[in-house]
Scaffold this motif. Sequence first.
Motif, PDB file in Angstrom:
ATOM      1  N   UNK A  24       2.116   2.350  -0.094  1.00 35.70           N
ATOM      2  CA  UNK A  24       1.007   2.712  -1.079  1.00 35.70           C
ATOM      3  C   UNK A  24       0.358   3.995  -0.913  1.00 35.70           C
ATOM      4  N   UNK A  25      -0.195   4.198   0.324  1.00 41.67           N
ATOM      5  CA  UNK A  25      -0.891   5.425   0.592  1.00 41.67           C
ATOM      6  C   UNK A  25      -0.278   6.710   0.363  1.00 41.67           C
ATOM      7  N   UNK A  26       0.986   6.615   0.634  1.00 44.51           N
ATOM      8  CA  UNK A  26       1.928   7.839   0.760  1.00 44.51           C
ATOM      9  C   UNK A  26       2.354   7.959  -0.763  1.00 44.51           C
ATOM     10  N   UNK A  27       2.432   6.856  -1.619  1.00 49.22           N
ATOM     11  CA  UNK A  27       3.011   6.956  -2.772  1.00 49.22           C
ATOM     12  C   UNK A  27       1.871   7.495  -3.568  1.00 49.22           C
ATOM     13  N   UNK A  28       0.637   6.934  -3.510  1.00 53.46           N
ATOM     14  CA  UNK A  28      -0.505   7.217  -4.702  1.00 53.46           C
ATOM     15  C   UNK A  28      -0.884   8.994  -4.290  1.00 53.46           C
ATOM     16  N   UNK A  29      -0.642   9.387  -3.166  1.00 52.96           N
ATOM     17  CA  UNK A  29      -0.915  10.650  -2.829  1.00 52.96           C
ATOM     18  C   UNK A  29      -0.385  11.550  -3.731  1.00 52.96           C
ATOM     19  N   UNK A  30       1.039  11.177  -4.231  1.00 50.59           N
ATOM     20  CA  UNK A  30       1.885  12.109  -5.148  1.00 50.59           C
ATOM     21  C   UNK A  30       1.041  11.895  -6.582  1.00 50.59           C
ATOM     22  N   UNK A  31       0.367  10.829  -6.827  1.00 50.79           N
ATOM     23  CA  UNK A  31      -0.250  10.941  -8.160  1.00 50.79           C
ATOM     24  C   UNK A  31      -1.730  11.720  -8.201  1.00 50.79           C
ATOM     25  N   UNK A  32      -1.872  12.221  -7.065  1.00 54.30           N
ATOM     26  CA  UNK A  32      -3.399  12.937  -7.184  1.00 54.30           C
ATOM     27  C   UNK A  32      -4.297  11.945  -6.376  1.00 54.30           C
ATOM     28  N   UNK A  33      -4.343  10.853  -5.964  1.00 58.00           N
ATOM     29  CA  UNK A  33      -5.021   9.977  -5.288  1.00 58.00           C
ATOM     30  C   UNK A  33      -5.190  10.161  -3.676  1.00 58.00           C
ATOM     31  N   UNK A  34      -6.354  10.284  -3.386  1.00 61.28           N
ATOM     32  CA  UNK A  34      -6.910  10.430  -2.087  1.00 61.28           C
ATOM     33  C   UNK A  34      -7.667   9.120  -1.320  1.00 61.28           C
ATOM     34  N   UNK A  35      -6.877   8.825  -0.253  1.00 60.61           N
ATOM     35  CA  UNK A  35      -7.418   7.590   0.173  1.00 60.61           C
ATOM     36  C   UNK A  35      -8.622   7.529   0.811  1.00 60.61           C
ATOM     37  N   UNK A  36      -9.759   6.830   0.507  1.00 62.57           N
ATOM     38  CA  UNK A  36     -11.215   6.883   1.131  1.00 62.57           C
ATOM     39  C   UNK A  36     -11.224   5.758   1.860  1.00 62.57           C
ATOM     40  N   UNK A  37     -10.893   4.565   1.694  1.00 69.20           N
ATOM     41  CA  UNK A  37     -11.054   3.583   2.743  1.00 69.20           C
ATOM     42  C   UNK A  37     -10.198   2.531   2.753  1.00 69.20           C
ATOM     43  N   UNK A  38      -9.898   1.681   3.631  1.00 71.35           N
ATOM     44  CA  UNK A  38      -9.072   0.586   3.568  1.00 71.35           C
ATOM     45  C   UNK A  38     -10.052  -0.584   4.248  1.00 71.35           C
ATOM     46  N   UNK A  39      -9.827  -1.472   3.509  1.00 76.93           N
ATOM     47  CA  UNK A  39     -10.662  -2.868   3.680  1.00 76.93           C
ATOM     48  C   UNK A  39      -9.770  -3.824   4.138  1.00 76.93           C
ATOM     49  N   UNK A  40      -9.558  -4.596   5.282  1.00 76.76           N
ATOM     50  CA  UNK A  40      -8.821  -5.727   5.513  1.00 76.76           C
ATOM     51  C   UNK A  40      -9.475  -7.023   4.972  1.00 76.76           C
ATOM     52  N   UNK A  41      -8.633  -7.849   4.420  1.00 76.66           N
ATOM     53  CA  UNK A  41      -9.068  -9.193   3.710  1.00 76.66           C
ATOM     54  C   UNK A  41      -8.258 -10.291   3.938  1.00 76.66           C
ATOM     55  N   UNK A  42      -8.677 -11.377   3.293  1.00 74.64           N
ATOM     56  CA  UNK A  42      -7.669 -12.461   3.630  1.00 74.64           C
ATOM     57  C   UNK A  42      -6.407 -12.350   2.542  1.00 74.64           C
ATOM     58  N   UNK A  43      -6.385 -11.645   1.493  1.00 70.27           N
ATOM     59  CA  UNK A  43      -5.243 -11.332   0.782  1.00 70.27           C
ATOM     60  C   UNK A  43      -4.368 -10.213   0.976  1.00 70.27           C
ATOM     61  N   UNK A  44      -4.620  -9.257   2.087  1.00 69.86           N
ATOM     62  CA  UNK A  44      -3.915  -8.194   2.332  1.00 69.86           C
ATOM     63  C   UNK A  44      -4.980  -7.172   2.711  1.00 69.86           C
ATOM     64  N   UNK A  45      -4.731  -6.016   2.371  1.00 69.82           N
ATOM     65  CA  UNK A  45      -5.538  -4.849   2.588  1.00 69.82           C
ATOM     66  C   UNK A  45      -6.071  -4.039   1.315  1.00 69.82           C
ATOM     67  N   UNK A  46      -7.291  -4.047   1.160  1.00 66.46           N
ATOM     68  CA  UNK A  46      -7.554  -3.290  -0.221  1.00 66.46           C
ATOM     69  C   UNK A  46      -7.759  -1.682   0.272  1.00 66.46           C
ATOM     70  N   UNK A  47      -7.062  -0.913  -0.559  1.00 64.60           N
ATOM     71  CA  UNK A  47      -7.094   0.510  -0.203  1.00 64.60           C
ATOM     72  C   UNK A  47      -7.934   1.295  -1.525  1.00 64.60           C
ATOM     73  N   UNK A  48      -8.896   1.993  -1.278  1.00 63.60           N
ATOM     74  CA  UNK A  48      -9.793   2.335  -2.187  1.00 63.60           C
ATOM     75  C   UNK A  48      -9.314   4.148  -2.206  1.00 63.60           C
ATOM     76  N   UNK A  49      -9.116   4.488  -3.309  1.00 60.20           N
ATOM     77  CA  UNK A  49      -8.811   5.800  -3.876  1.00 60.20           C
ATOM     78  C   UNK A  49      -9.575   6.311  -4.727  1.00 60.20           C
TER      79      UNK A  49
END
Length: 168
Positions: A24-49
Amino acid sequence: MHQDNFVAYEYLNQTVSAAMQNTYVDGYANFGWQLQERKAGTRGVTLVFKRDRAIAHKAELNRLQKVFDQQMARVTRLERTKRTGAQVVGLSVGIIGAAFMAGSVFAWEAALVVLSIILAVPGFLAWGTAYLAFRWWQGHQAQKVDPLIDDQYDAIAETSKAAFALLR
């Protein structure tokens, strides 16, 4: 402060499985999104772009991003089918073994020793082979599903390539 330097951002939170986060991080970079933060949770990892709100070709990028999200959801579903079917097979074999063992215990309580032994043997065999059945079915499903997953990754690459071309 000059107004020429002003940038308004839009933000996106995406919760994904830990195994899929880098894709997802690699893919969203192609849409102009920049990763700001990764938050681990019970349902997976929340990526903030974040990305520039005034990005060129925004409507087309958003359309391609929806296609990308659908393709990634298909990959996730296909990956899940490999485990789900195998779990059902393994649990079924284990439950059959438990049924034989229950019959063995009832036969033992009724003083039918020979019948108890006859029922215990397939019960123990089923318990012992439940994991093997799980692994066999998982491998069987992987042979069928892995080519479909590869096709989806090829489609994801094409979608990402089209989006990347819009950014240039």
